[in-house]
Write an enzyme that holds these catalytic residues in place. Structure first.
Site, PDB file in Angstrom:
ATOM      1  N   ARG A   1       0.829  -1.186   0.000  1.00  0.00           N
ATOM      2  CA  ARG A   1       0.000   0.000   0.000  1.00  0.00           C
ATOM      3  C   ARG A   1       0.868   1.243   0.000  1.00  0.00           C
ATOM      4  NH1 ARG A   1      -1.013   2.383   4.925  1.00  0.00           N
ATOM      5  NH2 ARG A   1      -3.114   2.932   4.260  1.00  0.00           N
ATOM      6  N   LEU A   2       0.215   2.346  -0.284  1.00  0.00           N
ATOM      7  CA  LEU A   2       0.822   3.672  -0.146  1.00  0.00           C
ATOM      8  C   LEU A   2      -0.148   4.512   0.669  1.00  0.00           C
ATOM      9  CD1 LEU A   2       2.193   4.787  -3.644  1.00  0.00           C
ATOM     10  CD2 LEU A   2       3.483   4.601  -1.525  1.00  0.00           C
ATOM     11  N   ASP A   3       0.360   5.279   1.594  1.00  0.00           N
ATOM     12  CA  ASP A   3      -0.498   6.145   2.385  1.00  0.00           C
ATOM     13  C   ASP A   3      -1.196   7.157   1.493  1.00  0.00           C
ATOM     14  OD1 ASP A   3       0.158   4.976   4.852  1.00  0.00           O
ATOM     15  OD2 ASP A   3       1.997   6.154   4.943  1.00  0.00           O
ATOM     16  N   ARG A   4      -2.288   7.668   1.982  1.00  0.00           N
ATOM     17  CA  ARG A   4      -3.091   8.632   1.228  1.00  0.00           C
ATOM     18  C   ARG A   4      -2.261   9.857   0.810  1.00  0.00           C
ATOM     19  NH1 ARG A   4      -8.235  11.298   4.068  1.00  0.00           N
ATOM     20  NH2 ARG A   4      -8.572  12.927   2.557  1.00  0.00           N
TER      21      ARG A   4
ATOM     22  N   SER B   1       0.903   9.918   0.132  1.00  0.00           N
ATOM     23  CA  SER B   1       2.046   9.537  -0.696  1.00  0.00           C
ATOM     24  C   SER B   1       1.570   9.258  -2.115  1.00  0.00           C
ATOM     25  CB  SER B   1       2.730   8.294  -0.129  1.00  0.00           C
ATOM     26  OG  SER B   1       3.232   8.552   1.167  1.00  0.00           O
TER      27      SER B   1
END
Length: 183
Positions: free
Chosen positions: A43-46, A48
């Protein structure tokens, strides 16, 4: 043959297909990708941006996302301040975070990359310079790159994941994706 999708996740988008638990709908993967049966490998943080891999193959998903495989992930980070050689050396040795010492990273200063503008733009402070670093890690703790740069005194202003293993963002604008062959 497994499907593998390379996706350039825009800033402020969730790394999931649905948004549950909020009254205000937030952008999700389903706003850009309408391929049934694929799921993010990691995942990637919101807050990022950058490369997110999606696949329909559980083993491939595990090989990409599971820290035991030590898949290299390269990030371009715009950080506050001018990063010194000493600070880069700390990143290369491993940074002591609250959840333990990170694995050594590959770290270097880089010129500002020729990439898309972020919307909204980062907060710029005239009295504090910023610079870009390239950081390659081989694990994937929660908000790890941001915590590593903060630990060396250079908070991250913008974070773009550019590469995972052999796959890169080359040629993909935010919100765009392409399917690739898995070799």
């Amino acid at each position: 043959m497994p499907r593998l999708i390379l996706f350039n996740k825009p800033y402020d988008m969730l790394s999931q297909f649905t948004d549950r638990g909020t009254e205000t709908a937030r952008a999700t993967l389903s706003d850009c990708i309408a391929i049934p049966g694929v799921y993010p490998a990691g995942r990637l943080d919101r807050d990022s941006e950058g490369l997110l891999l999606l696949t329909d193959d559980g083993r491939l998903q595990s090989r990409i996302a599971d820290p035991k495989y030590k898949t290299a992930k390269t990030y371009l980070a715009q950080v506050e301040g001018e990063v010194t050689d000493e600070a880069l050396a700390v990143l290369r040795r491993g940074v002591d975070l609250k959840d333990g010492l990170t694995r050594p990273a590959e770290a270097k200063r880089v010129d500002a990359p020729d990439i898309w503008p972020r919307n909204p733009p980062i907060r710029v402070r005239k009295s504090i310079p910023d610079c870009w670093i390239s950081l390659t890690i081989h694990e994937g703790r929660n908000r790890q790159v941001r915590r590593m740069t903060a630990a060396i005194g250079h908070p991250t202003l913008r974070l773009v994941r550019w590469r995972i293993g052999d796959w890169t963002l080359d040629g993909l604008q935010p919100g765009q994706w392409r399917e690739v062959q898995v070799g």
